[in-house]
Design a protein around this motif. Sequence first.
Motif, short mmCIF file in Angstrom:
data_model
loop_
_atom_site.label_atom_id
_atom_site.label_comp_id
_atom_site.label_asym_id
_atom_site.label_seq_id
_atom_site.Cartn_x
_atom_site.Cartn_y
_atom_site.Cartn_z
N GLN A 142 0.82 -1.22 0.00
CA GLN A 142 0.00 0.00 0.00
C GLN A 142 0.85 1.26 0.00
N PHE A 143 0.52 2.14 -0.95
CA PHE A 143 1.16 3.45 -1.03
C PHE A 143 0.37 4.46 -0.21
N ALA A 144 1.09 5.42 0.37
CA ALA A 144 0.43 6.59 0.95
C ALA A 144 0.14 7.56 -0.18
N THR A 145 -1.06 8.12 -0.19
CA THR A 145 -1.46 9.00 -1.29
C THR A 145 -2.25 10.19 -0.76
N GLU A 146 -2.23 11.25 -1.52
CA GLU A 146 -3.06 12.42 -1.22
C GLU A 146 -3.96 12.75 -2.38
N GLY A 147 -4.26 11.73 -3.20
CA GLY A 147 -5.10 11.98 -4.36
C GLY A 147 -4.31 12.40 -5.57
N THR A 148 -2.98 12.24 -5.53
CA THR A 148 -2.13 12.64 -6.64
C THR A 148 -2.02 11.49 -7.65
N ASP A 149 -1.27 11.72 -8.74
CA ASP A 149 -1.15 10.72 -9.79
C ASP A 149 0.22 10.06 -9.83
N ALA A 150 1.03 10.28 -8.79
CA ALA A 150 2.37 9.70 -8.77
C ALA A 150 2.81 9.45 -7.33
N THR A 151 3.79 8.57 -7.17
CA THR A 151 4.40 8.37 -5.86
C THR A 151 5.26 9.58 -5.53
N GLN A 152 5.73 9.64 -4.29
CA GLN A 152 6.50 10.82 -3.91
C GLN A 152 7.85 10.88 -4.62
N ASP A 153 8.36 9.72 -5.07
CA ASP A 153 9.60 9.75 -5.84
C ASP A 153 9.35 9.91 -7.34
N GLY A 154 8.13 10.35 -7.69
CA GLY A 154 7.86 10.80 -9.05
C GLY A 154 7.46 9.73 -10.05
N VAL A 155 7.13 8.53 -9.59
CA VAL A 155 6.73 7.46 -10.51
C VAL A 155 5.21 7.51 -10.68
N GLY A 172 -2.63 -1.32 -3.08
CA GLY A 172 -3.64 -0.32 -2.75
C GLY A 172 -3.06 0.92 -2.11
N PHE A 173 -3.93 1.61 -1.35
CA PHE A 173 -3.58 2.89 -0.74
C PHE A 173 -4.01 2.91 0.71
N ASN A 174 -3.24 3.62 1.51
CA ASN A 174 -3.68 3.90 2.88
C ASN A 174 -3.07 5.22 3.34
N CYS A 175 -3.70 5.81 4.33
CA CYS A 175 -3.18 6.99 5.03
C CYS A 175 -3.12 8.22 4.12
N ARG A 176 -2.67 9.32 4.70
CA ARG A 176 -2.46 10.62 4.06
C ARG A 176 -3.73 11.35 3.66
N THR A 177 -4.81 10.62 3.34
CA THR A 177 -6.01 11.29 2.86
C THR A 177 -7.23 10.45 3.22
N GLY A 178 -8.42 11.06 3.06
CA GLY A 178 -9.66 10.34 3.31
C GLY A 178 -10.13 9.63 2.06
N PRO A 179 -11.36 9.12 2.08
CA PRO A 179 -11.89 8.38 0.93
C PRO A 179 -11.83 9.16 -0.38
N ASN A 180 -12.08 10.47 -0.32
CA ASN A 180 -12.10 11.27 -1.54
C ASN A 180 -10.75 11.27 -2.25
N GLY A 181 -9.67 11.44 -1.48
CA GLY A 181 -8.35 11.45 -2.08
C GLY A 181 -7.96 10.11 -2.66
N ILE A 182 -8.29 9.03 -1.96
CA ILE A 182 -7.96 7.70 -2.48
C ILE A 182 -8.75 7.42 -3.75
N LEU A 183 -9.99 7.87 -3.78
CA LEU A 183 -10.78 7.68 -5.00
C LEU A 183 -10.14 8.42 -6.17
N ARG A 184 -9.59 9.60 -5.92
CA ARG A 184 -8.91 10.33 -6.98
C ARG A 184 -7.69 9.56 -7.49
#
Length: 627
Positions: free
Chosen positions: A171-184, A202-214
């Motif tokens: 699981q990656f941490a995400t904020e609703g962005t389109d890349a990992t923090q190292d730019g992939v 999948g995804f966990n942490c950093r954001t709520g359901p809305n960000g993960i959906l993005r």
Amino acid sequence: MKPELRQALKQNVLIGDGAMGTYLYQQGFPVGISYEELNLVQSEVIADVHRRYYEAGARIIETNTFSANREKLSKYGLEQEVDSINRAGVELARSSVGEDAYVVGAIGSIRAGKRKNVRTSEVEVALREQILVLLDTPVDGLLLETFYDLDELLIALKLIRQLSPLPVICQFATEGTDATQDGVPLHEAFLRVRDEGADVIGFNCRTGPNGILRSLQNVAPLVDMPFSVFPNAGIPDYVDGRYSYAATPEYFAESALRFANLGARIIGGCCGTTPEHIAAMAKVLQDYTPAEEAINELRAAAQAVVTENAPQGSTSQPASEPSLVDLVKKRHTVIVELDPPRDLDIAKFMEGSKALQDMGVDAITMADNSLAVTRMSNLAMGMLVKEQLKARPLIHIACRDRNSIGTQSHLMGLHALGIDHVLAVTGDPARFGDLPGSSSVYDLTSFEMIRMIKQLNEGIAFSGKPLKKKANFIIGAAFNPNVKHLDKAVHRLERKIEAGADYIMTQPVYDPLLIERMYEATKHLKAPLFIGIMPLASGRNAEYLHNEVPGIQLSDEVRARMAGLEGEEGRREGVAISQELLDAAMPLFNGIYFMTPFLFYDMSVQLTKYVWEKAGRRDLLLSPLVK
């Protein structure tokens, strides 16, 4: 006997558990201790947490070993306890739940988004040690969670695959962005993790359901791969030294159904979630069978999710003669917030600022990296607005980003530039923004900052030494009326005014009755209020603000009116709702504060024109600049 985890995921949606760390924090365990050490010293507490999540319906149970690696434990002098803490973590999870639950060994990121704080060789040593211990216990799988960088996650995954065929969830941490923090790009990252042998991604942490959906919209083509989601309970609020989360169990239940229809096979919760959140999700997904039409419909809907975080409702004030405080005492006064850009392109920001200036707004306000998301310096943007457009900038100053030295230096620079209206705000914690490895400073509280700025106005530096000149800052303070006990919030506001606040900016309000209550509760104050109004851009935007952003609360009526609306239709209804709020606010308050969503500045232009029409400002309405 329960099926093997991979087989179970082919047949069912499994409910994961919720937060461990923030749940222990809510139970009174302070930040700054090793929660993993509790496996040894207060094992009954950890066992009870596991039991509560299991009884709530969780069937994926994570061991309390997220930070049980040598590198993290060394901060507490526990680096020699890696073996005992991890083994105890597995034993506690296994013995606290039923045979139908799957116990997965939790392994967290060591770098935690700080790219250069630990050498790769040290990361490999620490991960290998923890992995070897967990593989020597009766876990049903391993969970690599809250990884910011693909590089570090692949280190852990490759180590596991060299040693074991056990199921692995990544699981990656995400904020609703389109890349990992190292730019992939996320799609590429998922493919690489899959090819290295992950069973679930999948995804966990950093954001709520809305960000993960993005974020999911960026990996939608991987429909043949099981994925997992463990969102936070929205964005944390920080009030009186305590963190709290706004997203309700009911909201999580709705989100769980959406994720299930999109194809999620494991759905749980991360920071801020509790057994109540898990129980709500388990209930809504009991006997769940997705219909293919629903899957297709919601996959399409995911592509339309709004891609910007909503701005936080902080504010500041413009610099010019007469001041905004003088103006608002005489007539209706409008200030509009525009978020500085998140990249190096300032064209749209300047275009929006010009449109607002042409409409006659009294100031353009700029937050200070709101929601702890990195944006262009509001000092620089304020100077461009001032010099190129001859508009008044109103600059927010967050306690989060600068120590006392930096704060005074920043204020001295503002004074030199002739920008004298500021807003003192606490600022959202850095660990919840786009650079979670950053430190929150908080040398000063917002109360202390207000007092220190007033001290500059007296010609005295923060150090107490005399200055050769006096500053002339007009200082704003933030106010959140969306609380259960309005009287207590007003009392806090009185303390800010006593500290020296000259005017008040409110968080966005969406209830005419609350505006009336606010008027009655604050009419005795000497500092004028600017009522915050943020036009809603869509139904999804409304639900995100209500459920995930601290300090914002929408009425049931507003949510119902916005439900299902997107695009121009959503923005049109958002403007209509805001105009109704203005009808309630303008007879009571002269100060109006618009927050522009996603740089849709035309919405703020429309609302400003509406204010001038209601206020009878023929001088502005007849101007050739006002269409």
